[in-house]
Design a protein around this motif. Structure first.
Motif, PDB file in Angstrom:
ATOM      1  N   GLU A 282      -2.126  -7.456   0.587  1.00  0.00           N
ATOM      2  CA  GLU A 282      -2.966  -8.083  -0.292  1.00  0.00           C
ATOM      3  C   GLU A 282      -4.298  -7.305  -0.539  1.00  0.00           C
ATOM      4  O   GLU A 282      -5.138  -7.332  -1.436  1.00  0.00           O
ATOM      5  N   ASN A 283      -4.408  -6.578   0.663  1.00  0.00           N
ATOM      6  CA  ASN A 283      -6.159  -6.109   0.792  1.00  0.00           C
ATOM      7  C   ASN A 283      -5.751  -4.597   1.098  1.00  0.00           C
ATOM      8  O   ASN A 283      -4.703  -4.323   1.617  1.00  0.00           O
ATOM      9  N   LYS A 284      -6.859  -3.664   0.835  1.00  0.00           N
ATOM     10  CA  LYS A 284      -6.728  -2.225   1.289  1.00  0.00           C
ATOM     11  C   LYS A 284      -6.785  -2.188   2.970  1.00  0.00           C
ATOM     12  O   LYS A 284      -7.210  -3.247   3.515  1.00  0.00           O
TER      13      LYS A 284
ATOM     14  N   SER B  91       3.666  -4.679   0.589  1.00  0.00           N
ATOM     15  CA  SER B  91       2.485  -4.423   0.057  1.00  0.00           C
ATOM     16  C   SER B  91       1.451  -5.519   0.702  1.00  0.00           C
ATOM     17  O   SER B  91       1.940  -6.788   0.482  1.00  0.00           O
TER      18      SER B  91
ATOM     19  N   LYS C 173      -8.680   3.896   6.923  1.00  0.00           N
ATOM     20  CA  LYS C 173      -9.666   4.859   6.276  1.00  0.00           C
ATOM     21  C   LYS C 173      -9.225   6.256   6.558  1.00  0.00           C
ATOM     22  O   LYS C 173      -8.578   6.803   7.642  1.00  0.00           O
TER      23      LYS C 173
ATOM     24  N   ASP D 229      -3.617   7.736  -0.925  1.00  0.00           N
ATOM     25  CA  ASP D 229      -4.180   6.422  -1.576  1.00  0.00           C
ATOM     26  C   ASP D 229      -3.347   5.228  -1.745  1.00  0.00           C
ATOM     27  O   ASP D 229      -3.771   4.242  -1.796  1.00  0.00           O
ATOM     28  N   SER D 230      -2.059   5.535  -1.953  1.00  0.00           N
ATOM     29  CA  SER D 230      -1.043   4.252  -2.045  1.00  0.00           C
ATOM     30  C   SER D 230      -1.133   3.599  -0.718  1.00  0.00           C
ATOM     31  O   SER D 230      -1.315   2.421  -0.488  1.00  0.00           O
TER      32      SER D 230
ATOM     33  N   LEU E 200      -3.676   3.582   1.541  1.00  0.00           N
ATOM     34  CA  LEU E 200      -4.954   2.869   1.782  1.00  0.00           C
ATOM     35  C   LEU E 200      -5.221   1.593   0.803  1.00  0.00           C
ATOM     36  O   LEU E 200      -5.645   0.663   0.999  1.00  0.00           O
ATOM     37  N   SER E 201      -4.323   1.646  -0.218  1.00  0.00           N
ATOM     38  CA  SER E 201      -4.367   0.492  -1.033  1.00  0.00           C
ATOM     39  C   SER E 201      -3.615  -0.651  -0.338  1.00  0.00           C
ATOM     40  O   SER E 201      -3.367  -1.655  -1.194  1.00  0.00           O
ATOM     41  N   GLY E 202      -2.813  -0.413   0.662  1.00  0.00           N
ATOM     42  CA  GLY E 202      -1.989  -1.550   1.273  1.00  0.00           C
ATOM     43  C   GLY E 202      -0.549  -1.432   1.237  1.00  0.00           C
ATOM     44  O   GLY E 202       0.122  -2.315   1.371  1.00  0.00           O
ATOM     45  N   ASN E 203      -0.017  -0.388   0.670  1.00  0.00           N
ATOM     46  CA  ASN E 203       1.437   0.009   0.502  1.00  0.00           C
ATOM     47  C   ASN E 203       1.947   0.557   1.572  1.00  0.00           C
ATOM     48  O   ASN E 203       1.718   1.790   1.785  1.00  0.00           O
TER      49      ASN E 203
END
Length: 225
Positions: free
Chosen positions: A211-213, A209, A216, A16-17, A19-22
């Motif tokens: 800015e966007n996701k 990090s 998938k 999840d991290s 996919l969130s852009g990290n």
């Protein structure tokens, strides 16, 4: 889509991290101590990190809106202490024609790639398209300090038992990364690795990090013969 895709094998707790852009990059020093098989990695004394070396005015530039940063450096073996200040993030690159993306995020791989990535498939996998990789590279470039460099390219391979090791001429430019050229051994070719790397002030892991996701999560199956 007639383009390559990238797969990232990630521990379940970090999917999840990502996919969130990290975008987490592990310090190379960690891999010095990893035995082959412990994390599905490679215990190869000749594995390298490369930073292309050019004279400043001759350096090729990776262009993004508002950013022009030369990619400078040269190859250096992971076994060398200088790589302790390099952090990497690795992917498997799958060329067009070797995969099919189906509904519900099901990814069909050709028999060759399905078998080659057997160890890779033991953890959850995230799929990135070319536009996702460009987004990652652009974001990292924006966050680098002036003395940092980004390297991004497929990992190349050769059989070390049948090659002449050449001394790099880049040392004359006074770059600390100038060293002998090394690549992975032929027997590791099945990994199809694509690598991002940056140099750091200290031996440390780094996270960039977005800015966007991005990407998938996919389920991987084998294409029928």
């Amino acid at each position: 889509m007639k383009e390559s895709i990238y797969l990232k094998s990630i521990d379940e707790g970090y999917v999840d991290s990502f996919l969130s852009g990290n975008i987490f990059m592990k310090n190379v020093k960690y891999f010095h101590e990893v035995e082959d098989g412990d994390i599905g990695g490679v215990a190869d004394e000749t594995e390298n990190m490369a930073f292309r070396i050019f004279k400043e005015q001759e350096a090729p530039v990776w262009h993004f809106p508002g950013i022009s940063r030369p990619l400078i450096g040269e190859s250096i073996s992971f076994s060398n202490a200088l790589t302790d200040k390099v952090s990497i993030c690795c992917f498997a690159k799958i060329p067009f024609g070797q995969y099919e993306l189906l509904p519900n995020n099901v990814l069909k791989l050709s028999h060759q790639y399905y078998e080659d990535l057997r160890e890779f498939r033991k953890r959850p996998c995230v799929l990135l398209e070319e536009k996702d990789m460009e987004k990652i590279i652009y974001s990292i470039l924006r966050q680098l300090s002036p003395n940092q460099r980004l390297f991004h390219e497929p990992v190349e391979y050769y059989d070390c038992s049948n090659i002449t090791i050449e001394r790099n001429k880049a040392a004359e430019y006074g770059d600390p990364f100038a060293y002998t050229k090394y690549k992975l051994k032929e027997k590791y070719r099945h990994e199809h690795e694509y690598r991002l790397a940056v140099n750091t002030k200290e031996p440390e892991d780094v996270t960039f990090s977005l800015e966007n996701k991005v990407g998938k999560k996919v389920s991987i199956v084998e294409q029928s013969h």
